[in-house]
Enzyme design. Structure first.
Site, short mmCIF file in Angstrom:
data_model
loop_
_atom_site.label_atom_id
_atom_site.label_comp_id
_atom_site.label_asym_id
_atom_site.label_seq_id
_atom_site.Cartn_x
_atom_site.Cartn_y
_atom_site.Cartn_z
N CYS A 86 0.89 2.63 1.51
CA CYS A 86 1.67 3.67 2.17
C CYS A 86 2.67 3.03 3.13
O CYS A 86 3.63 2.41 2.70
CB CYS A 86 0.73 4.67 2.85
SG CYS A 86 1.51 6.27 3.20
N HIS A 194 -3.53 6.07 -1.41
CA HIS A 194 -4.50 5.41 -0.55
C HIS A 194 -5.82 5.11 -1.28
O HIS A 194 -6.69 5.97 -1.34
CB HIS A 194 -4.82 6.30 0.65
CG HIS A 194 -3.72 6.40 1.65
ND1 HIS A 194 -3.64 5.57 2.75
CD2 HIS A 194 -2.65 7.23 1.73
CE1 HIS A 194 -2.57 5.89 3.47
NE2 HIS A 194 -1.94 6.89 2.87
N GLU A 196 -8.19 3.21 -0.21
CA GLU A 196 -9.27 3.10 0.78
C GLU A 196 -9.88 4.46 1.13
O GLU A 196 -10.97 4.52 1.70
CB GLU A 196 -8.77 2.40 2.05
CG GLU A 196 -7.96 3.26 3.01
CD GLU A 196 -6.51 3.47 2.61
OE1 GLU A 196 -5.76 4.09 3.39
OE2 GLU A 196 -6.12 3.01 1.51
#
Length: 224
Positions: A86, A194, A196
């Site tokens: 990002c 994302h 994660e």
């Protein structure tokens, strides 16, 4: 494997990234401030999401001048893995580690939703764990995720198989549906979604695990 997660003023996904790498993938992780001048001793570096330096001027434009970026560039030039997610992707383009730029979303609005991605290149050090998996679903959350490059750059990205992830639904207007690209050497990856945020079933998805599992396995094999 030892990771450095860089913390810029305004980073807000640094602890999410550290959790994914440390608590889920069982790696050693340090949160390293943007004022650091060396990354000696680290096997890989991650630039996490957020709003570095308030996203003033352009997203990532000030962060590229942070002291730590000299060390990030050196680590990347040495062939070690660099991952930007990002805002981290935006910083990598601003710093010249990846081609192109991230512009305001086509809708001019911040987008926060799940997005389906096509794995365009399953043979990178970041994607081998997705073998046989055509698509995955990862969260996106950005206001400037509209990837742009000129036609010549796009042709080079395609020629050298540098497009790693593509949007199925293209929520932000990115050229060629691009969601993530790598450098020609294959050790620097930038992606807007994302991973994660999708590493535990409790959170609704483990589709992001493949990015980290692929990288860890590659590094372990290369140092065996």
């Amino acid at each position: 494997m030892k990771f450095a997660v860089i913390v810029f003023p305004g980073s807000n996904c640094d602890h999410d990234m550290a959790n994914a790498l440390r608590d889920v993938c069982h790696c050693t992780v340090d949160l390293v401030p943007a004022t650091a001048t060396t990354l000696a001793g680290y096997d890989a570096v991650v630039l996490p999401g957020g709003f570095s330096y308030g996203d003033y001027l352009r997203s990532g434009a000030i962060a590229r001048l942070a002291p730590v970026m000299t060390a990030v560039k050196a680590l990347g030039a040495a062939g070690k893995p660099v991952l930007g997610v990002c805002n981290g992707f935006q910083i990598l383009t601003e710093a010249g580690l990846l081609p192109g730029a991230l512009r305001a979303n086509r809708s001019s609005q911040f987008i926060c939703q799940a997005s389906t991605l096509r794995i365009s290149n399953p043979h990178t050090r970041f994607t081998t764990a997705y073998a046989g998996q055509a698509t995955i679903q990862l969260p996106i959350a950005h206001g400037e995720g509209n990837y742009y490059c000129d036609e010549a750059t796009l042709a080079e990205l395609r020629q050298h198989h540098q497009i790693v992830f593509e949007y199925v639904d293209n929520p932000n207007g990115s050229v060629a549906n691009i969601a993530g690209i790598m450098n020609r050497q294959g050790n620097v990856l930038g992606m807007m979604p994302h991973p994660e945020r999708a590493v535990e079933a409790l959170l609704g998805s483990i589709d992001g695990l493949g990015v980290f599992a692929s990288l860890i396995a590659h590094e372990e094999e290369s140092h065996a």
